[in-house]
Design a protein around this motif. Structure first.
Motif, short mmCIF file in Angstrom:
data_model
loop_
_atom_site.label_atom_id
_atom_site.label_comp_id
_atom_site.label_asym_id
_atom_site.label_seq_id
_atom_site.Cartn_x
_atom_site.Cartn_y
_atom_site.Cartn_z
N ILE A 200 42.07 34.68 37.78
CA ILE A 200 41.89 33.68 38.82
C ILE A 200 43.16 32.84 38.87
O ILE A 200 43.83 32.65 37.85
CB ILE A 200 40.62 32.86 38.58
N SER A 201 43.49 32.37 40.08
CA SER A 201 44.74 31.61 40.21
C SER A 201 44.54 30.17 39.71
O SER A 201 43.43 29.66 39.68
CB SER A 201 45.18 31.57 41.68
N TYR A 202 45.65 29.55 39.33
CA TYR A 202 45.60 28.15 38.89
C TYR A 202 44.92 27.29 39.94
O TYR A 202 44.07 26.45 39.63
CB TYR A 202 47.02 27.60 38.69
N GLU A 203 45.33 27.50 41.19
CA GLU A 203 44.79 26.68 42.28
C GLU A 203 43.28 26.75 42.37
O GLU A 203 42.61 25.74 42.55
CB GLU A 203 45.35 27.20 43.61
N GLU A 204 42.77 27.99 42.30
CA GLU A 204 41.32 28.16 42.40
C GLU A 204 40.61 27.54 41.21
O GLU A 204 39.58 26.88 41.33
CB GLU A 204 40.97 29.65 42.51
N MET A 205 41.20 27.75 40.04
CA MET A 205 40.59 27.19 38.83
C MET A 205 40.58 25.66 38.90
O MET A 205 39.63 25.01 38.47
CB MET A 205 41.39 27.66 37.61
N LEU A 206 41.64 25.13 39.46
CA LEU A 206 41.75 23.67 39.61
C LEU A 206 40.62 23.14 40.50
O LEU A 206 39.96 22.16 40.18
CB LEU A 206 43.11 23.34 40.21
N GLU A 207 40.40 23.83 41.61
CA GLU A 207 39.31 23.42 42.50
C GLU A 207 37.97 23.56 41.79
O GLU A 207 37.11 22.70 41.89
CB GLU A 207 39.29 24.27 43.79
N MET A 208 37.80 24.66 41.07
CA MET A 208 36.52 24.87 40.37
C MET A 208 36.29 23.77 39.35
O MET A 208 35.20 23.22 39.26
CB MET A 208 36.51 26.24 39.67
N ALA A 209 37.32 23.45 38.58
CA ALA A 209 37.16 22.42 37.55
C ALA A 209 36.87 21.08 38.21
O ALA A 209 36.00 20.33 37.75
CB ALA A 209 38.43 22.34 36.70
N GLN A 258 43.02 40.28 45.49
CA GLN A 258 42.57 38.92 45.77
C GLN A 258 41.36 38.93 46.71
O GLN A 258 41.39 39.55 47.76
CB GLN A 258 43.72 38.13 46.40
N GLN A 259 40.30 38.26 46.30
CA GLN A 259 39.13 38.11 47.17
C GLN A 259 39.41 36.97 48.15
O GLN A 259 40.22 36.09 47.88
CB GLN A 259 37.92 37.68 46.34
N ILE A 260 38.69 36.97 49.26
CA ILE A 260 38.82 35.83 50.18
C ILE A 260 38.16 34.61 49.54
O ILE A 260 38.71 33.54 49.48
CB ILE A 260 38.19 36.16 51.55
N VAL A 261 36.94 34.84 49.04
CA VAL A 261 36.26 33.79 48.29
C VAL A 261 36.11 34.29 46.85
O VAL A 261 35.66 35.41 46.62
CB VAL A 261 34.88 33.47 48.90
N VAL A 357 41.63 31.36 47.43
CA VAL A 357 42.95 31.22 48.06
C VAL A 357 43.04 32.06 49.33
O VAL A 357 43.86 31.79 50.20
CB VAL A 357 44.12 31.61 47.11
N GLY A 358 42.16 33.06 49.44
CA GLY A 358 42.16 33.90 50.63
C GLY A 358 41.86 33.14 51.92
O GLY A 358 42.17 33.59 53.02
#
Ligand code: ASP
Ligand code: MG
Length: 419
Positions: A200-209, A258-261, A357-358
């Protein structure tokens, strides 16, 4: 030979047996010839117990309150215990190991006690110590201010200690061991269809956290992204000689499929306040949110809409459930000054976020979300978005229904992924 940071959370060091188990994971890396830093949390439940003791002795009213200095002196001790215990266990197995407290490294922080930020960690003396073959067992969560007082980094802060150390000593890997075997597409307790994510990308993980997935402290992900620290989340409950692959948190470019979601993340500890008929004139919103900010209450999902009363507006916003009572009290005391007619509060709300990120390059993610919820008769109360996230606030009663439906709609269910 690589430099490796291994971090173990509270459940991984919950008692001496679990600490002995951690020693097995550590030995494996050391026996492979690596230089190893281990960052430990307090035994699970210990920090809560220490916080309760500190509060009983005399509550700290605000984060910058002088009493928080002593709060930090108290709550930081949990990590001191586990660092010493793990060092002893490793020594008894014939390894060279020693404990390091925050002030010994030193982990220099600012003076915001209870939620301090790391300013700097020098590479030495730690780097030389580990390269000489000594295992460093570092107490997570704690640092030292320029006044030489002990500080703590906010709850869950040992993750941040680990990432900051990995950046400071230019580690090749930073492995975060916890009680789950990685980051999941959604909460596995809500649907069996939840899958472990490989990367998972940093960006997505950041949003998740930041929307409430509790795997990693938000700040640790920010740091990892800023310093390009490759993170891996894996389980200390797997066999030490054959741990699972876990989830790698890395640059978006490193992710091939990469998935869209990538994830549907529910947050249940949300609460909503609506202020009705707030006079619609400049400065009202500033007043409300300054009041809350000064009390250190983090506000999210702000919506302003016209009121039925002419010249007035309704303002609603969310915060964590834990802050609701304090916010209500502050706003009630200031009712005249703010100028509203009615305050409504609701803690039966949940925030459901879809993250990916998709979304940056694909249209229709939001409309799918709204459609799926509408088909199930779920009303959306608030909406907020970022470039890679859409969050909606709904009645918490519908959390499971919404999560399952969205998880399926975005193709995240197990059956789909296997195809
Ligand atoms: N022991 C601290 C806490 O419970 C820090 C951590 O575990 O990361 O918040
Ligand atoms: Mg944690």
């Amino acid at each position: 030979m690589a430099r490796i940071v291994m971090k173990f959370g509270g459940t991984s060091v919950a008692d001496l047996d679990r600490i002995r188990n951690v020693a097995r994971f550590v030995r494996r890396e050391v026996d492979d010839g690596h230089s190893v830093i281990v960052v430990v949390s307090a035994m699970s439940g210990q920090t809560n117990a220490l916080v309760a003791l500190a509060e009983e002795a005399g509550p700290a009213a605000a984060a910058l309150d002088a009493r928080y200095v002593e709060y930090d002196a108290i709550v930081s001790t949990g990590e001191q215990v586990t660092s010493g215990l793990l060092a002893l266990v490793l020594q008894n197995l014939g390894y060279r190991a020693r404990s390091w407290q925050g002030w010994q490294l030193p982990t220099e922080t600012d003076q915001r006690h209870g939620r301090a930020r790391i300013l700097r960690i020098p590479e030495e003396p730690l780097g030389s110590a580990i390269d000489s073959g000594e295992i460093a067992i570092v107490a997570g969560f704690q640092g030292v201010s320029e006044n030489s007082r002990i500080t703590t980094l906010g709850r869950g802060g040992s993750d941040t200690t680990a990432v900051a150390l990995a950046a400071a000593i230019h580690a090749d890997r930073c492995d975060i061991y916890t009680d789950v075997d990685g980051v999941y597409t959604t909460d596995p307790r809500i649907t069996k269809q939840a899958r472990r994510i490989d990367r998972i990308s940093y960006e997505e993980m950041l949003e998740m956290a930041s929307v409430g997935a509790k795997v990693l402290q938000t700040r640790s992900v920010e740091l990892a992204m800023a310093y390009n620290v490759r993170l891996r989340v894996l389980s200390s409950f797997d066999p030490p000689d054959a741990p699972g692959q876990g989830t790698i948190i890395c640059d978006e470019e490193e992710i091939v499929e990469q998935q869209i979601v990538s994830a549907v993340t529910p947050a249940l500890d949300e609460a909503k306040i609506s202020l009705l008929a707030v006079r619609d004139e400049p400065g009202r919103a500033a007043k409300i949110f300054t009041l809350l900010a000064d009390a250190n209450i983090n506000v999210d999902m702000i919506v302003q809409s016209p009121s039925r009363d002419p010249g007035a507006a309704n303002i609603s916003f969310t915060m964590t459930e834990a802050d609701l009572d304090r916010a209500v009290e502050l706003l009630t005391v200031q009712k005249e000054a703010i100028g509203y007619s009615t305050l409504q509060k609701d803690h039966n709300v949940a925030k459901i976020s879809v993250i990916g990120v998709g979304m940056k390059s694909h249209a229709g993610v939001a409309s799918t979300m709204f459609q799926i919820l509408a088909e199930r008769g779920i009303n959306i109360q608030n909406i907020s978005t970022s470039e890679i996230k859409i969050s909606v606030l709904i009645d918490s009663e519908y959390t499971e229904l919404a999560v399952r439906a969205l998880h399926q709609a975005y193709g995240l269910d197990k059956a789909n992924s296997a195809a």
